[in-house]
Design a protein around this motif. Structure first.
Motif, PDB file in Angstrom:
ATOM      1  N   MET A  26      40.135  14.616 -39.373  1.00 44.90           N
ATOM      2  CA  MET A  26      39.026  15.527 -39.103  1.00 44.90           C
ATOM      3  C   MET A  26      37.818  15.296 -40.015  1.00 44.90           C
ATOM      4  O   MET A  26      36.689  15.222 -39.521  1.00 44.90           O
ATOM      5  N   PRO A  27      37.977  15.155 -41.334  1.00 40.98           N
ATOM      6  CA  PRO A  27      36.795  14.930 -42.177  1.00 40.98           C
ATOM      7  C   PRO A  27      36.054  13.636 -41.833  1.00 40.98           C
ATOM      8  O   PRO A  27      34.826  13.597 -41.858  1.00 40.98           O
ATOM      9  N   VAL A  28      36.789  12.595 -41.485  1.00 41.46           N
ATOM     10  CA  VAL A  28      36.158  11.328 -41.123  1.00 41.46           C
ATOM     11  C   VAL A  28      35.348  11.494 -39.850  1.00 41.46           C
ATOM     12  O   VAL A  28      34.208  11.019 -39.752  1.00 41.46           O
ATOM     13  N   LYS A  29      35.908  12.171 -38.874  1.00 42.18           N
ATOM     14  CA  LYS A  29      35.197  12.401 -37.621  1.00 42.18           C
ATOM     15  C   LYS A  29      33.977  13.280 -37.842  1.00 42.18           C
ATOM     16  O   LYS A  29      32.922  13.057 -37.246  1.00 42.18           O
ATOM     17  N   ALA A  30      34.080  14.279 -38.713  1.00 42.67           N
ATOM     18  CA  ALA A  30      32.952  15.174 -38.987  1.00 42.67           C
ATOM     19  C   ALA A  30      31.809  14.415 -39.648  1.00 42.67           C
ATOM     20  O   ALA A  30      30.639  14.604 -39.296  1.00 42.67           O
ATOM     21  N   VAL A  31      32.128  13.543 -40.596  1.00 42.44           N
ATOM     22  CA  VAL A  31      31.089  12.751 -41.266  1.00 42.44           C
ATOM     23  C   VAL A  31      30.424  11.815 -40.262  1.00 42.44           C
ATOM     24  O   VAL A  31      29.198  11.673 -40.245  1.00 42.44           O
ATOM     25  N   GLY A  32      31.203  11.188 -39.422  1.00 42.17           N
ATOM     26  CA  GLY A  32      30.642  10.295 -38.406  1.00 42.17           C
ATOM     27  C   GLY A  32      29.744  11.028 -37.441  1.00 42.17           C
ATOM     28  O   GLY A  32      28.663  10.547 -37.087  1.00 42.17           O
ATOM     29  N   TRP A  33      30.153  12.194 -37.009  1.00 40.15           N
ATOM     30  CA  TRP A  33      29.351  12.995 -36.078  1.00 40.15           C
ATOM     31  C   TRP A  33      28.036  13.408 -36.736  1.00 40.15           C
ATOM     32  O   TRP A  33      26.970  13.324 -36.126  1.00 40.15           O
ATOM     33  N   THR A  34      28.115  13.848 -37.998  1.00 43.81           N
ATOM     34  CA  THR A  34      26.914  14.279 -38.711  1.00 43.81           C
ATOM     35  C   THR A  34      25.952  13.113 -38.899  1.00 43.81           C
ATOM     36  O   THR A  34      24.740  13.260 -38.683  1.00 43.81           O
ATOM     37  N   ALA A  35      26.458  11.971 -39.285  1.00 42.28           N
ATOM     38  CA  ALA A  35      25.613  10.793 -39.472  1.00 42.28           C
ATOM     39  C   ALA A  35      24.949  10.403 -38.163  1.00 42.28           C
ATOM     40  O   ALA A  35      23.766  10.032 -38.137  1.00 42.28           O
TER      41      ALA A  35
END
Length: 79
Positions: A26-35
Motif C-alpha cells: 500500500m505505501p508503495v502504491k500511494a507514493v506512485g499515485w501521488t507522484a
C-alpha cells in the motif's frame, strides 16, 4: 461440520497472506499515485498546449467574424 472446521485455517491463511501483502504494498502504491498526480508527462503537457492553441484560434476566429459583421453593417449604414 468437522470437515469445514478442518479447512477453515487453510482458507483463512490465504486470506491473511493476501491482506498482509496488500498492507505491505500500500505505501508503495500511494507514493506512485501521488507522484503521478503531481507530475506532468511530456504528452500531457503537449495536449494541454494544443488545447490552449485551439481555444486561442477559436477566439481569434470569433473576433474576426464579429469585426467583419460590424464592418458590413457600417458599410450599409448611411451617415
Amino acid at each position: 461440520m468437522r470437515v469445514l472446521l478442518a479447512f477453515l485455517p487453510l482458507a483463512l491463511g490465504g486470506c491473511l497472506v493476501r491482506t498482509a501483502a496488500d498492507v505491505v504494498t500500500m505505501p508503495v502504491k500511494a507514493v506512485g499515485w501521488t507522484a503521478d498526480k503531481l507530475t506532468t508527462s511530456q504528452s500531457e503537457a503537449d495536449e494541454k498546449r494544443g488545447r490552449e492553441l485551439r481555444k486561442e484560434d477559436e477566439r481569434r476566429a470569433k473576433e474576426e467574424k464579429r469585426r467583419e459583421r460590424e464592418e458590413r453593417r457600417d458599410e450599409r449604414t448611411p451617415y
